[in-house]
Design an enzyme around this catalytic site. Sequence first.
Site, PDB file in Angstrom:
ATOM      1  N   ARG A 155      -0.886  -0.850  -8.866  1.00  0.00           N
ATOM      2  CA  ARG A 155      -2.242  -0.387  -8.542  1.00  0.00           C
ATOM      3  C   ARG A 155      -2.278   1.133  -8.674  1.00  0.00           C
ATOM      4  O   ARG A 155      -1.457   1.829  -8.086  1.00  0.00           O
ATOM      5  CB  ARG A 155      -2.604  -0.773  -7.100  1.00  0.00           C
ATOM      6  N   ASP A 171       0.851  -1.196   0.000  1.00  0.00           N
ATOM      7  CA  ASP A 171       0.000   0.000   0.000  1.00  0.00           C
ATOM      8  C   ASP A 171       0.885   1.244   0.000  1.00  0.00           C
ATOM      9  O   ASP A 171       2.012   1.211   0.497  1.00  0.00           O
ATOM     10  CB  ASP A 171      -0.873   0.038   1.263  1.00  0.00           C
TER      11      ASP A 171
HETATM   12  C1  LIG Z   1      -8.468  -1.406  -4.001  1.00  0.00           C
HETATM   13  C2  LIG Z   1      -8.092  -0.058  -3.484  1.00  0.00           C
HETATM   14  C3  LIG Z   1      -6.875   0.120  -2.872  1.00  0.00           C
HETATM   15  C4  LIG Z   1      -6.484   1.378  -2.425  1.00  0.00           C
HETATM   16  N1  LIG Z   1      -5.221   1.558  -1.913  1.00  0.00           N
HETATM   17  C5  LIG Z   1      -4.815   2.813  -1.595  1.00  0.00           C
HETATM   18  C6  LIG Z   1      -3.470   3.058  -1.198  1.00  0.00           C
HETATM   19  O1  LIG Z   1      -2.631   2.168  -1.096  1.00  0.00           O
HETATM   20  N2  LIG Z   1      -3.126   4.339  -0.916  1.00  0.00           N
HETATM   21  C7  LIG Z   1      -4.015   5.390  -0.995  1.00  0.00           C
HETATM   22  O2  LIG Z   1      -3.645   6.536  -0.770  1.00  0.00           O
HETATM   23  N3  LIG Z   1      -5.313   5.154  -1.357  1.00  0.00           N
HETATM   24  C8  LIG Z   1      -5.722   3.911  -1.656  1.00  0.00           C
HETATM   25  N4  LIG Z   1      -7.019   3.708  -2.051  1.00  0.00           N
HETATM   26  C9  LIG Z   1      -8.031   4.788  -1.865  1.00  0.00           C
HETATM   27  C10 LIG Z   1      -8.105   5.702  -3.084  1.00  0.00           C
HETATM   28  O3  LIG Z   1      -6.934   6.463  -3.176  1.00  0.00           O
HETATM   29  C11 LIG Z   1      -9.332   6.643  -2.991  1.00  0.00           C
HETATM   30  O4  LIG Z   1      -9.235   7.457  -1.845  1.00  0.00           O
HETATM   31  C12 LIG Z   1     -10.673   5.942  -2.951  1.00  0.00           C
HETATM   32  O5  LIG Z   1     -10.689   4.812  -3.774  1.00  0.00           O
HETATM   33  C13 LIG Z   1     -11.770   6.877  -3.449  1.00  0.00           C
HETATM   34  O6  LIG Z   1     -11.505   7.293  -4.791  1.00  0.00           O
HETATM   35  P1  LIG Z   1     -12.341   6.805  -6.072  1.00  0.00           P
HETATM   36  O7  LIG Z   1     -11.386   6.644  -7.210  1.00  0.00           O
HETATM   37  O8  LIG Z   1     -13.075   5.578  -5.739  1.00  0.00           O
HETATM   38  O9  LIG Z   1     -13.276   7.995  -6.439  1.00  0.00           O
HETATM   39  P2  LIG Z   1     -14.104   9.090  -5.592  1.00  0.00           P
HETATM   40  O10 LIG Z   1     -13.543  10.406  -6.029  1.00  0.00           O
HETATM   41  O11 LIG Z   1     -14.219   8.789  -4.149  1.00  0.00           O
HETATM   42  O12 LIG Z   1     -15.523   8.886  -6.208  1.00  0.00           O
HETATM   43  C14 LIG Z   1     -15.699   9.224  -7.582  1.00  0.00           C
HETATM   44  C15 LIG Z   1     -17.071   8.852  -8.053  1.00  0.00           C
HETATM   45  O13 LIG Z   1     -17.278   7.448  -7.895  1.00  0.00           O
HETATM   46  C16 LIG Z   1     -18.652   7.217  -7.658  1.00  0.00           C
HETATM   47  N5  LIG Z   1     -18.804   6.515  -6.394  1.00  0.00           N
HETATM   48  C17 LIG Z   1     -17.895   6.398  -5.428  1.00  0.00           C
HETATM   49  N6  LIG Z   1     -18.396   5.653  -4.428  1.00  0.00           N
HETATM   50  C18 LIG Z   1     -19.630   5.301  -4.775  1.00  0.00           C
HETATM   51  C19 LIG Z   1     -20.654   4.567  -4.152  1.00  0.00           C
HETATM   52  N7  LIG Z   1     -20.476   4.012  -2.970  1.00  0.00           N
HETATM   53  N8  LIG Z   1     -21.817   4.390  -4.799  1.00  0.00           N
HETATM   54  C20 LIG Z   1     -21.998   4.932  -6.003  1.00  0.00           C
HETATM   55  N9  LIG Z   1     -21.057   5.677  -6.644  1.00  0.00           N
HETATM   56  C21 LIG Z   1     -19.907   5.862  -6.033  1.00  0.00           C
HETATM   57  C22 LIG Z   1     -19.344   8.554  -7.635  1.00  0.00           C
HETATM   58  O14 LIG Z   1     -19.803   8.844  -8.932  1.00  0.00           O
HETATM   59  C23 LIG Z   1     -18.202   9.486  -7.271  1.00  0.00           C
HETATM   60  O15 LIG Z   1     -18.431  10.801  -7.670  1.00  0.00           O
HETATM   61  C24 LIG Z   1      -7.404   2.462  -2.536  1.00  0.00           C
HETATM   62  C25 LIG Z   1      -8.634   2.280  -3.153  1.00  0.00           C
HETATM   63  C26 LIG Z   1      -8.980   1.048  -3.634  1.00  0.00           C
HETATM   64  C27 LIG Z   1     -10.307   0.912  -4.330  1.00  0.00           C
END
Ligand SMILES: Cc1cc2nc3c(=O)[nH]c(=O)nc-3n(C[C@H](O)[C@H](O)[C@H](O)COP(=O)(O)OP(=O)(O)OC[C@H]3O[C@@H](n4cnc5c(N)ncnc54)[C@H](O)[C@@H]3O)c2cc1C
Length: 306
Positions: free
Chosen positions: A182, A132
Amino acid sequence: MLRSVILAASRSSQVERLVATAPFTRDVVRRFVAGAGTDDALRATRELVAEGLAVTLDNLGEDTVTAEQATATRDEYLKLLGLLSAAGLTPAAEVSVKLSALGQRFDERLAYDNARAICAAADEAGTTVTLDMEDHTTTDSTLDTLARLRKDFPATGAVLQAYLRRTESDCRELAYAGSRVRLCKGAYREPESVAYQAAREVDKSYVRCLNILMSGDGFPMLATHDPRLIAIGEDRARWFDRGPERFEFQMLYGIRPEEQARLVGDGYTVRTYLPYGTDWYGYLMRRLAERPANLAFFGRALMSKK
Ligand SMILES: Cc1cc2nc3c(=O)[nH]c(=O)nc-3n(C[C@H](O)[C@H](O)[C@H](O)COP(=O)(O)OP(=O)(O)OC[C@H]3O[C@@H](n4cnc5c(N)ncnc54)[C@H](O)[C@@H]3O)c2cc1C
């Protein structure tokens, strides 16, 4: 302001007790965390794998400040990997590891040794480890550790955060054959000097990075719940003729489960990030504190499965 309140709450044992006993919390925790013990992690993994999902397991743990804590975290991963292998859940299940939980903040050498032991156990179990990525002050150290680990365990995965200005360049460096990367937006509060602040800028950076990874020779892991970015990922997979064995989508446990199932149904590989452990309070509160926008994120996830 909201961030300070959440941060203060995350340090308060009184608030923790209050939050831990509230009925709403139980639903939130159950929705986003597999449970407290290794058994819960195995049960949830079995269920997800039966649904056609791949899994990456995260043993929740923060504030590792002693070598004993770091060693205990390492040992939990070793135990978990043995059980996953014995249950026939590898290679579908792999593990995600935070170097800070292995001692990175006070002893980089110890963190490396612990990570190496976990990589060796994963290799023995026929699966992989992904490191991570945490806040930007640890990026260089984490990428250095990754490079060292990859010498013996080339399948060790990296995480790059699209909000960091440096990430396009890191993507170019890491888009080589066999390199698992990732790509996520990034979850920490970072200064403007190192990170894009506007959501639109982060999204544009994500697309540029996605293009670099999908057109390169490595194995991209697109970690996002964002419908527009998922659609762009699907489009690029077609354009670059990448089948399900050459890239994957990743999403967090409990977030957009119907979309995860839809992608599996369409033939894509989808890996669910599955946290477990007793330290769920820190996990949920830290996410909220790092980005108060995540309040809406978790709220939305509770209301919707799409
Ligand atoms: C598998 C995985 C591993 C990760 N590992 C790390 C890491 O090592 N380090 C780190 O800093 N971060 C990590 N993250 C977190 C990541 O950086 C983001 O903070 C988090 O995923 C939210 O960003 P997003 O791309 O999903 O979009 P967001 O900007 O949160 O959401 C964008 C859009 O997605 C849609 N959406 C989001 N959630 C929903 C919902 N529940 N229902 C319907 N629509 C929705 C909406 O349209 C929203 O406007 C990880 C995330 C994932 C998925």
